[in-house]
Design a protein around this motif. Sequence first.
Motif, mmCIF file in Angstrom:
data_model
loop_
_atom_site.group_PDB
_atom_site.id
_atom_site.type_symbol
_atom_site.label_atom_id
_atom_site.label_comp_id
_atom_site.label_asym_id
_atom_site.label_seq_id
_atom_site.Cartn_x
_atom_site.Cartn_y
_atom_site.Cartn_z
ATOM 1 N N ASP B 115 0.811 -1.400 -0.030
ATOM 2 C CA ASP B 115 0.109 0.273 0.028
ATOM 3 C C ASP B 115 0.840 1.191 0.061
ATOM 4 O OD1 ASP B 115 -2.015 -1.751 0.032
ATOM 5 O OD2 ASP B 115 -3.179 -0.964 1.744
ATOM 6 N N ALA B 116 2.078 0.664 0.401
ATOM 7 C CA ALA B 116 3.188 2.317 0.677
ATOM 8 C C ALA B 116 3.282 2.711 -0.813
ATOM 9 C CB ALA B 116 3.627 2.178 2.097
ATOM 10 N N SER B 117 3.929 1.795 -0.840
ATOM 11 C CA SER B 117 5.360 1.658 -2.348
ATOM 12 C C SER B 117 3.624 2.566 -3.077
ATOM 13 C CB SER B 117 5.542 0.553 -2.857
ATOM 14 O OG SER B 117 5.288 -0.643 -2.460
ATOM 15 N N PHE B 118 2.497 1.516 -2.763
ATOM 16 C CA PHE B 118 1.583 1.924 -4.487
ATOM 17 C C PHE B 118 1.447 3.564 -4.072
ATOM 18 C CE2 PHE B 118 -2.579 3.295 -6.132
ATOM 19 C CZ PHE B 118 -2.116 1.996 -7.217
ATOM 20 N N ALA B 119 0.878 3.940 -3.038
ATOM 21 C CA ALA B 119 0.688 5.871 -2.407
ATOM 22 C C ALA B 119 2.219 6.363 -3.585
ATOM 23 C CB ALA B 119 0.516 5.448 -1.411
ATOM 24 N N ALA B 120 3.396 5.922 -3.080
ATOM 25 C CA ALA B 120 3.965 6.110 -3.126
ATOM 26 C C ALA B 120 4.453 6.795 -4.834
ATOM 27 C CB ALA B 120 6.016 6.038 -2.489
ATOM 28 N N VAL B 136 3.094 10.518 -19.705
ATOM 29 C CA VAL B 136 1.155 11.067 -19.517
ATOM 30 C C VAL B 136 0.489 10.113 -18.264
ATOM 31 C CG1 VAL B 136 2.034 10.814 -22.468
ATOM 32 C CG2 VAL B 136 0.776 8.947 -20.618
ATOM 33 N N MET B 137 1.169 9.225 -17.651
ATOM 34 C CA MET B 137 0.810 9.123 -16.813
ATOM 35 C C MET B 137 0.728 9.863 -15.706
ATOM 36 S SD MET B 137 -1.039 7.364 -14.338
ATOM 37 C CE MET B 137 -0.562 7.121 -12.680
ATOM 38 N N PRO B 138 -0.817 10.891 -14.922
ATOM 39 C CA PRO B 138 -0.714 11.655 -14.163
ATOM 40 C C PRO B 138 -0.012 10.878 -12.460
ATOM 41 C CG PRO B 138 -2.680 11.407 -15.061
ATOM 42 C CD PRO B 138 -2.316 10.145 -15.672
ATOM 43 N N ARG B 139 0.701 12.141 -12.080
ATOM 44 C CA ARG B 139 0.640 11.790 -10.301
ATOM 45 C C ARG B 139 -0.383 12.878 -9.688
ATOM 46 N NH1 ARG B 139 4.089 10.275 -14.287
ATOM 47 N NH2 ARG B 139 6.290 10.515 -13.796
ATOM 48 N N TYR B 140 -0.755 11.873 -8.775
ATOM 49 C CA TYR B 140 -2.501 12.667 -8.342
ATOM 50 C C TYR B 140 -1.729 12.869 -6.528
ATOM 51 C CZ TYR B 140 -5.081 10.687 -11.313
ATOM 52 O OH TYR B 140 -5.357 11.047 -13.390
ATOM 53 N N HIS B 141 -2.204 14.156 -6.808
ATOM 54 C CA HIS B 141 -1.933 14.468 -4.588
ATOM 55 C C HIS B 141 -3.309 13.702 -3.878
ATOM 56 C CE1 HIS B 141 1.089 18.079 -5.788
ATOM 57 N NE2 HIS B 141 1.076 16.876 -6.710
ATOM 58 N N LEU B 142 -2.889 12.715 -3.318
ATOM 59 C CA LEU B 142 -4.115 11.876 -2.633
ATOM 60 C C LEU B 142 -3.843 12.156 -1.058
ATOM 61 C CD1 LEU B 142 -5.169 9.063 -4.532
ATOM 62 C CD2 LEU B 142 -6.490 11.564 -4.280
ATOM 63 N N HIS B 143 -4.686 12.837 -0.194
ATOM 64 C CA HIS B 143 -4.449 12.413 1.501
ATOM 65 C C HIS B 143 -4.918 10.903 1.329
ATOM 66 C CE1 HIS B 143 -4.045 16.374 2.066
ATOM 67 N NE2 HIS B 143 -5.629 17.074 1.249
ATOM 68 N N ASP B 144 -4.074 10.613 2.853
ATOM 69 C CA ASP B 144 -3.836 9.301 2.912
ATOM 70 C C ASP B 144 -5.443 8.489 3.064
ATOM 71 O OD1 ASP B 144 -1.224 9.898 3.123
ATOM 72 O OD2 ASP B 144 -0.994 9.114 5.556
ATOM 73 N N ASP B 145 -6.640 9.167 3.884
ATOM 74 C CA ASP B 145 -7.549 8.426 3.536
ATOM 75 C C ASP B 145 -8.361 8.060 2.225
ATOM 76 O OD1 ASP B 145 -7.406 8.952 6.399
ATOM 77 O OD2 ASP B 145 -8.786 10.412 6.608
ATOM 78 N N ASP B 146 -8.150 8.856 1.201
ATOM 79 C CA ASP B 146 -8.469 8.837 0.053
ATOM 80 C C ASP B 146 -7.635 8.158 -0.725
ATOM 81 O OD1 ASP B 146 -10.359 11.170 0.382
ATOM 82 O OD2 ASP B 146 -9.329 12.663 -0.622
ATOM 83 N N MET B 147 -6.341 8.275 -0.787
ATOM 84 C CA MET B 147 -5.353 6.906 -1.009
ATOM 85 C C MET B 147 -5.740 5.437 -0.707
ATOM 86 S SD MET B 147 -2.732 6.515 -2.829
ATOM 87 C CE MET B 147 -1.823 8.311 -2.577
#
Lengths: 189, 553
Positions: B115-120, B136-147
Motif C-alpha cells: 500500500d505504501a509503495s503504491f501510494a508513493a 502521460v501517467m498523471p501524478r495524483y496529490h491524494l491524502h492518506d484516507d482517500d488513497m
Amino acid sequence: MALRIIPILLTLVMTAGSFTHASASDVKYKRSIESYTMPDVTLINQDGKKVRFRDMMASNRLIAVDFIFGTCTTICPVLSAGYANLQQRLGPDLNKVHLVSISIDPENDTPKVMKEYLKRYRAKPGWDFLTGSRNDIDAVMKAFDAYIPNKMAHYPLTLIRSSQNGSWVRLFGLLSSSEFLAECRKAGL
Amino acid sequence: MLILPLIFCLTTSAASKATTVEPGLPDKALHFGEKMYREGLLPSGEAMQAYVNGDTPAPGTSFTCISCHLRSGLGSIEGGINTPPTTGKYLFEKPEPINLTKYRHFDPSRPVYTDASFAAMLRGGVDPAGRVLNYVMPRYHLHDDDMAILIRYLKRLSSTFSPGVTEQELHLATVITEPGNAEAEFYYRALQTLIAQKNNMVKSFGKEPRKTRMAEAMLMSREAAFKRIVVKKWVLTGPPDTWRAQLEQHYRKEPVFALIGGFSAGSWQPVHQFSEEHQIPCLLPVTDFPVISDNDWYTLYFSKGLFQEGAAAARYLLRETDGHDRGAVIQIVDDTVSAKALRDGFNSVWDNGGATAARTILLTPGTSLQVIFQQNKGATFVCWTGNHALAKLSEALLAGYGLRHIASYGYLGSTIYSLPPKARSSLFITYPYRLPHQEKNYDAYVNSVSSVLHPSTPQQVRLLKQAYAVYQVLSQALIDLKGSYYRDALLDVIGMNMAPGMGMGLVLDTTFPLYERFSFGPGQRYASKGCYIVQLTDEKNPGLINRSDWVIH
C-alpha cells in the motif's frame, strides 16, 4: 483467409510501434518547420456555426491546431490539458492565441459533444473544436500531412502557425505546458 | 529497457458519468473508490488533483483512471501509449507476466506493490524498482484516507470472472420478445447458424494439429478458437411490464455472461434496464426503439433507431433552409410508438436549432389528414404517418399542397417505392442504411448463412446482415478479451477496437454491411451515427438518390 491475414499484420505493425514509442520517453517530441496549403472547406464549430476553414487559418493571431475526438482516451486528454493550461498561463494575452481542435471522429462529434468536451477542460473563448463531413475532415487532415483514417490509431500532434510569417511548426509528441508556451513564444507570441 | 508506462488516469468519457452503485459493492468506501476511479471525484465531491506530462495541472474529472486503464482495469493500447492493468491482482499480488493478447503482454519486473509503495508511486511517479513512470501517467496529490479508499477499490477490481463461463463453454442468451413472430424466428435462426458454424470450427480445430496451430496463429487467442459458444433463447411473452420478472427467472436458471442480438418489434426498455442493473452486456439487439442515453453502459445498439431518423430529418431541414425563409414546418404524428420516436428525435434537434417552433399535430381517429394538408398549403410537412395513411400522403403529394414533405423509410418500409412517379418530386425520405446500389456489394458477406436460410425478402436479408454484425462484433471482442472473462472488459475491448480500419478480421467500418462507418469508440453506445435523406427516382422500380451526406451536421 487472406482477408484475415492482412489486417492481422497491420495490427502487429501498429502494436510493435506502440511499444517503441512508449519506451522512447527520453526524446519527448519532434519539431520541424513546414509549409501547408489549407483546403477551402466549411466546418462546424461547437456552437453549430459554420466556419470557413481557410479564412480561420489566415488570421493574424497565432494559431495552434491539434486532432482529437470527444470520447478519446489517453492522448487527447493530455493534448487538451495542454490547451487548457496554455489558456490559463496566457492571462491577459489570452486573445493573442487561437486554439483549434479538429475532430477525427466527425460522425460522433456533434456540436453538443464538442461543447461538453470543451466545458470539461474549462476552455475559455479562443478555443474552437471543429467537426464536419468526413470528406472535409479528411481534406484537412491530409493538408497537415496528418491523415488518420482510424481514430483509435492516432498520434499526438500539435501544429503552430507563426503570427509573423505564416509558417507552421510541427510538433510530434506530447509537450509539457512550459514547452508548449515556449514554442508559442518562438512562433511570435 | 522498456520503461514501465504505468499510466493511471486520464480523461473522462461519457461512460464515466454513470453513478450507480455496483450491486454487491459491500460498503460505502468501495462506492467512493469507484467514484475516484471512474469519475475522478474525491469522497468530498471535489475533483482529484492531477499533474500530467511533468508540469501540467489538470482536474481529475478530465483525467480519470478509466480513460486509459478502462473500466475493467485491464489497460489498453491507444495513440501509441501502452497502458498496463491496474487491478489488485496485477499490482499487489506476485507480479507475473500477463498475456493480454498474443502481442501485448506485461512483465512487470518489479517488486510487488505494498500500500505504501503504491501510494508513493501514485504521488511521485516512481515504481518500487526505482523506475520513473511514463510521462502521460498523471501524478495524483491524494491524502492518506482517500488513497486508502482507492487502493481498496483496486484490490477488488476485476478480481473474479463474471458468470456464464466454463472451461469449454461460453454461455450467452438471445432475448426474443415476440413468440411466433416470423422475423424474430428468422433472425434467431440466422444467429444460431453463424454460431453453429463457429462451433464446428472449434470441433475441427481440436481434431487436427495443423488446424489447431493455424487457429492459434490466426485468431491470436486459444479462447476464441477453442471455446464453444452456447446461445440460450430467452422468450418473453405478454405485455412489457411483465418482462422484467421473466428475465429475472431466466437469469436465475441460466446465469449467462452476456446477451447477444435480441429482437423486439416493440419496446426494448425493460431489457435495457435489466442489463443495466445486473451489469450484463447486451450486444446489438434488433429494435426500432433503443433507449436513448448519454450515460448508460451495458447495451450496445446498431443505432438510435427511429429517433435517429427523426433527428436526421430535422438536421437536414435546418441546414437546407439556413438563411432562407423557412415557412411553416408542420409535424404530423400518428398515434403509434414509431411516430412518437421519430417526433422525439426530430424535436431533439429542431428545438435546439434556433429555428421557429415546428407545429406538431397528433393524428387522432377523427382528424382528416387531407384537411391538414389543405389548410396549410405551402408548408413543409414532416409526415410521421404509417402505411395506413400512404394513400392520403400520395394524394397530397400529387396535389402539391406542401413545399416539401418528409417521411421515414424505417417506419414505412419498402411500400414507399409504390408511390407514383409524379408524387415523388417533393418527397424526401429518411433512409438509415447504406444506399441499395452500394449495399449490393455487401450481400456476399452473408453467403455462408444465406445459402442455408435462403432469405426471400429485403427484410430477411437485413436481418441476416444484422445477425452477421452481432457475430462479428462478438468474435472480435472474444479475441481481444484473451480469456479475461469480465463483463466490463468485454465492453472495454469493443470500445477500444471497434473503430474504422482498426484491427483484425472483418471488423472494419467500410466492410460492414448495412451501415456506413459502423463503429464504436470508448464509451460510445450507438454504432451507426448516420442517416441519408433520399429521393425516389422516376423509374417504375425506383432507385434512391441521396440528397444529404451520411452524417448531417
